[in-house]
Design a protein around this motif. Structure first.
Motif, PDB file in Angstrom:
ATOM      1  N   THR A 151     -19.879 -67.935   0.306  1.00 23.57           N
ATOM      2  CA  THR A 151     -20.325 -67.944  -1.094  1.00 23.57           C
ATOM      3  C   THR A 151     -19.241 -67.420  -2.020  1.00 23.57           C
ATOM      4  O   THR A 151     -19.139 -67.842  -3.181  1.00 23.57           O
ATOM      5  CB  THR A 151     -21.639 -67.154  -1.279  1.00 23.57           C
ATOM      6  N   ILE A 157     -24.327 -71.901  -2.500  1.00 22.36           N
ATOM      7  CA  ILE A 157     -24.252 -72.470  -1.155  1.00 22.36           C
ATOM      8  C   ILE A 157     -25.664 -72.662  -0.613  1.00 22.36           C
ATOM      9  O   ILE A 157     -26.640 -72.188  -1.184  1.00 22.36           O
ATOM     10  CB  ILE A 157     -23.454 -71.575  -0.171  1.00 22.36           C
ATOM     11  N   ILE A 158     -25.750 -73.343   0.510  1.00 21.11           N
ATOM     12  CA  ILE A 158     -27.023 -73.432   1.235  1.00 21.11           C
ATOM     13  C   ILE A 158     -27.236 -72.115   1.962  1.00 21.11           C
ATOM     14  O   ILE A 158     -26.393 -71.687   2.753  1.00 21.11           O
ATOM     15  CB  ILE A 158     -27.005 -74.601   2.227  1.00 21.11           C
ATOM     16  N   TYR A 170     -29.254 -75.855  -2.766  1.00 20.98           N
ATOM     17  CA  TYR A 170     -28.337 -74.733  -2.798  1.00 20.98           C
ATOM     18  C   TYR A 170     -28.976 -73.549  -3.531  1.00 20.98           C
ATOM     19  O   TYR A 170     -29.738 -73.727  -4.476  1.00 20.98           O
ATOM     20  CB  TYR A 170     -27.047 -75.105  -3.524  1.00 20.98           C
ATOM     21  N   GLU A 492     -20.390 -82.649   2.335  1.00 21.98           N
ATOM     22  CA  GLU A 492     -21.678 -82.401   1.695  1.00 21.98           C
ATOM     23  C   GLU A 492     -21.963 -83.415   0.592  1.00 21.98           C
ATOM     24  O   GLU A 492     -23.097 -83.890   0.452  1.00 21.98           O
ATOM     25  CB  GLU A 492     -21.699 -80.991   1.101  1.00 21.98           C
ATOM     26  N   GLY A 503     -26.531 -77.305  -6.443  1.00 27.54           N
ATOM     27  CA  GLY A 503     -25.486 -76.292  -6.505  1.00 27.54           C
ATOM     28  C   GLY A 503     -24.678 -76.390  -7.778  1.00 27.54           C
ATOM     29  O   GLY A 503     -24.347 -75.369  -8.401  1.00 27.54           O
TER      30      GLY A 503
END
Length: 526
Positions: A151, A157-158, A170, A492, A503
């Protein structure tokens, strides 16, 4: 760089490799030696097996995998932190070092973390949470150590949605940090309870750190990790930062205080990946390290770097972000020294804990002492860790300053000293000058762990570093400020595009290397 291995494939592309294509999970995880599930579960081996990949991929460790570490960290944060530089003009000189971020390189940060750190944390949680919470607690600490780095590279982030059906959303960086603080709460409470009960460890044979399964040592590590994360958010949420930092120090086992407390991963057979990259002549001493260490007559230089093969008896660094005509121009400058010629990899040191407490005390927090004492204890701890002599004279030096950088062959790369701060503590100066002193010594002590140093540089602006000479970002990244983050990864975008969109909505700026993270606030340090 071993380019042929960059193209390694996974079971599925992107994060779906970890959680989205497991219809044949039992088949994939069948032991090839024919052990039954019952046999695997004896002595908790079905849980413990997930820890080794986590240990090995916080930083990639392993013979033949050094190129993955090179992409995961070395050609980004190790360089952007001011620690190291490359003599190699990758991709015609237009690459991460000149702020033309290469997506194909930077994917490795994500694709090493998620299938190895995040998935195994998820798997261990499914097998242990509510049943064998000692293992669950340990996995949470490792997850936070591994994933806070992710991060701190990308921002959103996930995290909380890991394991959900696609598209996988996210979390904002603020949400990630809040969950990490909660996870550390659980881990510290659980392991402290077991120490208080006198429970023997069940983790010694799976512990690849120097702690040998000691729950008390793991709690100290978790507390120090909390202190690190608390300081990271000091400019964006000072109230929470103070609360979390004081909680870390006040916990009954406290934070790291002896060098034996440091979080070290000990690989059974493999050296630090930087050693191999050094052998490839792909990484050398930086100009910033030369300027500061030589200016300070810092005795740790002998542990950190080799003298130059081109200039015998001298330490000579390379400035980052220069025009590289050929690798031979700088490859015989100083390589990385004995600090990486080892199978022991320091990820959180006791010196760092003291410097964090020094900064906390400077900010008026209850750290159990004053800023000067912790500052000097941080230096002492670092000297002891590296076996360096002369610490008392070093700490008393109020004259020595960083020196100018001179490239012996290419004067266009020369640069005057920029981090103009002496060593000795001075109560009479402003908090800003005191902070520069703390972070400069923290930076020296943290070598070669560039990820943390890069985060500190973005948060505080210290130590001041030489700017790049060549900036190929097309205006996306400031020459003065440097890279602030890395773009969301292409794997991604290709396979979880709707998730990436969540995100981007939480990022607060365009998806490029110039956008600041949540904690990277453009405000004064005080």
């Amino acid at each position: 760089m071993k380019l042929n291995t960059i193209k390694r494939t996974a079971i599925c592309m992107s994060l779906f490799a970890a959680v989205g294509c497991t219809d044949n999970f039992e088949e994939i995880n069948t032991n090839p030696q024919g052990f039954s599930q019952e046999q695997l579960e004896q002595d908790f081996n079905h849980i413990k097996a997930g820890f080794a990949p986590m240990f090995n991929n916080i930083q990639v460790i392993g013979s033949g995998l050094e190129d993955q570490y090179q992409l995961q960290q070395n050609l980004n944060s190790d360089i952007w932190s001011g620690y190291m530089a490359t003599p190699t003009g990758f991709r015609g000189g237009s690459n991460n070092t000149t702020y033309d971020l290469i997506d194909g390189w930077n994917d490795a940060i994500w694709t090493n973390a998620y299938p190895n750190v995040m998935f195994n944390a998820y798997d261990i949680a499914n097998k242990s949470k509510g049943k064998f919470d000692n293992f669950y607690a340990l996995s949470l600490i490792l997850k936070v150590e591994g994933m806070h780095r992710v991060t701190d590279i990308f921002g959103p982030i996930i995290y909380s949605q890991f394991g959900k059906n696609a598209p996988i959303g996210y979390d904002s960086q603020e949400e990630v940090y809040n969950q990490m603080f909660s996870e550390l709460d659980f881990a510290v409470t659980e392991l402290t309870k077991r120490v208080d009960a006198g429970e023997p460890t069940a983790f010694a044979d799976a512990d690849m750190s120097s702690y040998k399964g000691s729950y008390k040592a793991w709690v100290k590590f978790a507390n120090t990790l909390r202190l690190r994360l608390a300081m990271r958010i000091v400019k964006v949420n000072p109230t929470l930062a103070k609360e979390q930092a004081e909680k870390a120090v006040a916990q009954k086992f406290g934070v790291m205080t002896a060098n034996s407390d440091a979080f070290r991963i000990i690989s059974p057979t493999f050296f630090n990946s930087i050693a191999k990259i050094n052998d490839w002549l792909d990484i050398r001493m930086s100009a910033d390290m030369e300027s500061i260490l030589k200016g300070y007559n810092d005795p740790r230089i002998a542990a950190y770097f080799e003298t130059s093969a081109q200039f015998p008896g001298q330490y000579k660094g390379i400035r980052t972000g220069i025009n590289i005509g050929g690798k031979g121009d700088h490859e015989r400058f100083s390589g990385i020294g004995e600090v990486v010629q080892t199978n022991v990899i320091f990820l959180v040191t006791t010196a760092e804990a003291y410097f964090l407490r020094s900064e906390g005390a400077l900010r008026g927090w209850n750290m159990g002492g004053d800023a000067k004492t912790f500052y000097e204890m941080g230096i002492q701890s670092s000297f002891d860790q590296r076996g360096a002599a002369g610490v008392s004279a070093y700490m008393a030096d109020n004259v020595s300053l960083p020196i100018a950088y001179v490239d012996p062959s290419f004067p266009e790369n020369n640069g005057g000293p920029v981090n103009n701060i002496t060593i000795a503590w001075d109560e009479a100066v402003t908090n800003e000058v005191k902070l520069q002193r703390i972070i400069t010594q923290k930076w020296i002590a943290g070598f070669p762990e560039g990820q943390e140093a890069w985060s500190d540089y973005r948060r505080t602006g210290y130590p001041k570093l030489l700017p790049v000479v060549v900036n190929n970002s097309g205006g996306k990244i400031s020459t003065a400020l440097g890279v602030r983050r890395i773009n969301f990864v292409q794997s991604e975008i290709s396979n979880n595009n709707a998730g990436v969109a969540t995100g981007l909505a939480k990022l607060g700026g365009p998806d490029n290397g110039g956008t600041r993270l949540w904690w990277d606030v453009n405000t004064p340090n005080f």
